[in-house]
Scaffold this active site. Structure first.
Site, PDB file in Angstrom:
ATOM      1  N   HIS A 294       0.825  -1.209   0.000  1.00 18.85           N
ATOM      2  CA  HIS A 294       0.000   0.000   0.000  1.00 18.85           C
ATOM      3  C   HIS A 294       0.863   1.265   0.000  1.00 18.85           C
ATOM      4  CE1 HIS A 294      -2.708   2.896   2.331  1.00 18.85           C
ATOM      5  NE2 HIS A 294      -3.345   2.681   1.197  1.00 18.85           N
ATOM      6  N   ARG A 295       0.832   1.986  -1.111  1.00 17.65           N
ATOM      7  CA  ARG A 295       1.690   3.161  -1.313  1.00 17.65           C
ATOM      8  C   ARG A 295       3.166   2.768  -1.183  1.00 17.65           C
ATOM      9  NH1 ARG A 295      -1.782   7.328   2.599  1.00 17.65           N
ATOM     10  NH2 ARG A 295      -3.828   6.527   1.978  1.00 17.65           N
TER      11      ARG A 295
ATOM     12  N   GLU B 127       0.511  -0.835  -4.748  1.00 12.98           N
ATOM     13  CA  GLU B 127      -0.633   0.072  -4.869  1.00 12.98           C
ATOM     14  C   GLU B 127      -0.123   1.489  -4.701  1.00 12.98           C
ATOM     15  OE1 GLU B 127      -3.927   2.653  -3.353  1.00 12.98           O
ATOM     16  OE2 GLU B 127      -1.992   2.174  -2.442  1.00 12.98           O
TER      17      GLU B 127
ATOM     18  N   ASP C 285      -1.121   5.980  -5.848  1.00 14.06           N
ATOM     19  CA  ASP C 285      -2.161   6.962  -6.172  1.00 14.06           C
ATOM     20  C   ASP C 285      -1.681   7.901  -7.272  1.00 14.06           C
ATOM     21  OD1 ASP C 285      -3.941   6.404  -3.661  1.00 14.06           O
ATOM     22  OD2 ASP C 285      -1.934   6.734  -2.869  1.00 14.06           O
TER      23      ASP C 285
ATOM     24  N   HIS D 154      -0.941  10.658  -2.687  1.00 22.79           N
ATOM     25  CA  HIS D 154      -2.282  10.358  -2.205  1.00 22.79           C
ATOM     26  C   HIS D 154      -3.135  11.609  -1.985  1.00 22.79           C
ATOM     27  CE1 HIS D 154      -5.379   9.597   0.897  1.00 22.79           C
ATOM     28  NE2 HIS D 154      -5.508   8.445   0.279  1.00 22.79           N
TER      29      HIS D 154
ATOM     30  N   GLU E 165      -4.373   3.856  -8.434  1.00 25.53           N
ATOM     31  CA  GLU E 165      -5.629   4.446  -7.989  1.00 25.53           C
ATOM     32  C   GLU E 165      -5.734   5.878  -8.498  1.00 25.53           C
ATOM     33  OE1 GLU E 165      -8.080   5.996  -4.077  1.00 25.53           O
ATOM     34  OE2 GLU E 165      -6.454   4.553  -3.769  1.00 25.53           O
TER      35      GLU E 165
ATOM     36  N   LYS F  86      -6.952   9.333  -8.216  1.00 20.66           N
ATOM     37  CA  LYS F  86      -7.471  10.204  -7.158  1.00 20.66           C
ATOM     38  C   LYS F  86      -8.214  11.369  -7.800  1.00 20.66           C
ATOM     39  CE  LYS F  86      -6.694   9.913  -3.374  1.00 20.66           C
ATOM     40  NZ  LYS F  86      -7.422   9.228  -2.271  1.00 20.66           N
TER      41      LYS F  86
ATOM     42  N   ASP G 246       0.279  -2.158   4.368  1.00 17.31           N
ATOM     43  CA  ASP G 246       1.478  -1.347   4.583  1.00 17.31           C
ATOM     44  C   ASP G 246       2.686  -2.222   4.923  1.00 17.31           C
ATOM     45  OD1 ASP G 246      -0.145   0.917   4.332  1.00 17.31           O
ATOM     46  OD2 ASP G 246      -0.428   1.131   6.495  1.00 17.31           O
TER      47      ASP G 246
END
Length: 248
Positions: free
Chosen positions: A9-10, A36, A38, A51, A111, A113, A231
């Site tokens: 995640h990120r 993943e 953003d 993000h 993703e 945004k 994470d």
């Protein structure tokens, strides 16, 4: 046995400043087979990986992503907020991550945004970049903006899409079919084993977020989810390795 995708995640954001190249590289070191991140757009049209719509939290700058040029953004320290050891980290352009994974087979969850700032044309721009790197087979586009996901599928049927949502979406596999989506990126509490099974029967994968507790990881793995966004890719990697060894 189908391997569950371990989405960082990120990047490995528990260990490095989120959405930086350090975080993405660390994720791969820790066993992630998915990343993943953003996607937003600068004032002068560059797609960048960040993000928040505001730059305040990760760079200390009061402006919004949409109001700065790429050069201005690239000059800002995006690492010191996490730890001074990362003072040289910058907010990366999309192409930097695509180049990193180009020959690694890593799945990339991009993703969009675009729920607060809409960024007209960002769908076409993102798809063009993914195709330019010949990564259509390795990319999943997700968003809380489901109109945007529908457009992405119209523009690029070959690229997978994932529906982001928080709570009790009714018969989400049926809803996914209306968008021709491939996956449900549900908040971790909006997942039940019978829903995972029903979605799978309709060809729809579950990739819940953001799952950091090992007990929660085990619960969701037992449900049969196709991927987990975390994470801590090292924690998930260890659990997956243990389950793989047990299954053999």
């Amino acid at each position: 046995m189908i391997q569950t995708i371990n989405f960082a995640h990120r990047g490995a954001s528990a260990y490095c400043p989120e959405n930086t190249m350090a975080s993405f590289r660390k994720a791969l070191e820790l066993g992630a087979d998915g990343i993943e991140t953003d996607v937003q757009r600068t004032k002068d049209g560059r797609l960048v990986l960040i993000h928040d719509e505001s730059l305040k939290r990760t760079t200390g700058d009061d402006r919004l992503v949409k109001d700065v040029t790429y050069a201005e953004l690239a000059a800002l320290d995006a690492g010191s907020w996490f730890d001074t050891a990362f003072a040289d980290e910058r907010t990366p352009a999309l192409e930097e991550l695509l180049a990193l994974v180009k020959d690694k087979g890593t799945i990339i969850n991009l993703e969009l945004k675009n729920g607060v700032v809409f960024y007209p044309g960002i769908e076409e721009q993102l798809i063009e970049a993914v195709r330019a790197f010949d990564l259509s087979e390795q990319v999943i586009i997700s968003s809380f903006n489901h109109y945007s996901l529908a457009l992405c599928k119209q523009l690029a049927p070959e690229i997978k899409t994932g529906i982001l949502y928080m709570e009790g979406l009714y018969r989400p596999w049926d809803y996914a079919a209306t968008l021709y989506a491939d996956a449900l990126h549900a908040y971790k509490y909006a997942v039940l084993p019978e829903w995972v099974a029903e979605a799978a029967a309709h060809g729809i994968a579950y990739h819940p977020f953001t799952v950091n507790d090992e007990a929660e990881m085990v619960r969701l793995l037992d449900y049969g989810v196709s991927g987990i966004i975390t994470d801590y890719p090292d924690r998930l990697n260890a659990l997956l390795a243990k389950r793989g060894a047990t299954a053999e």
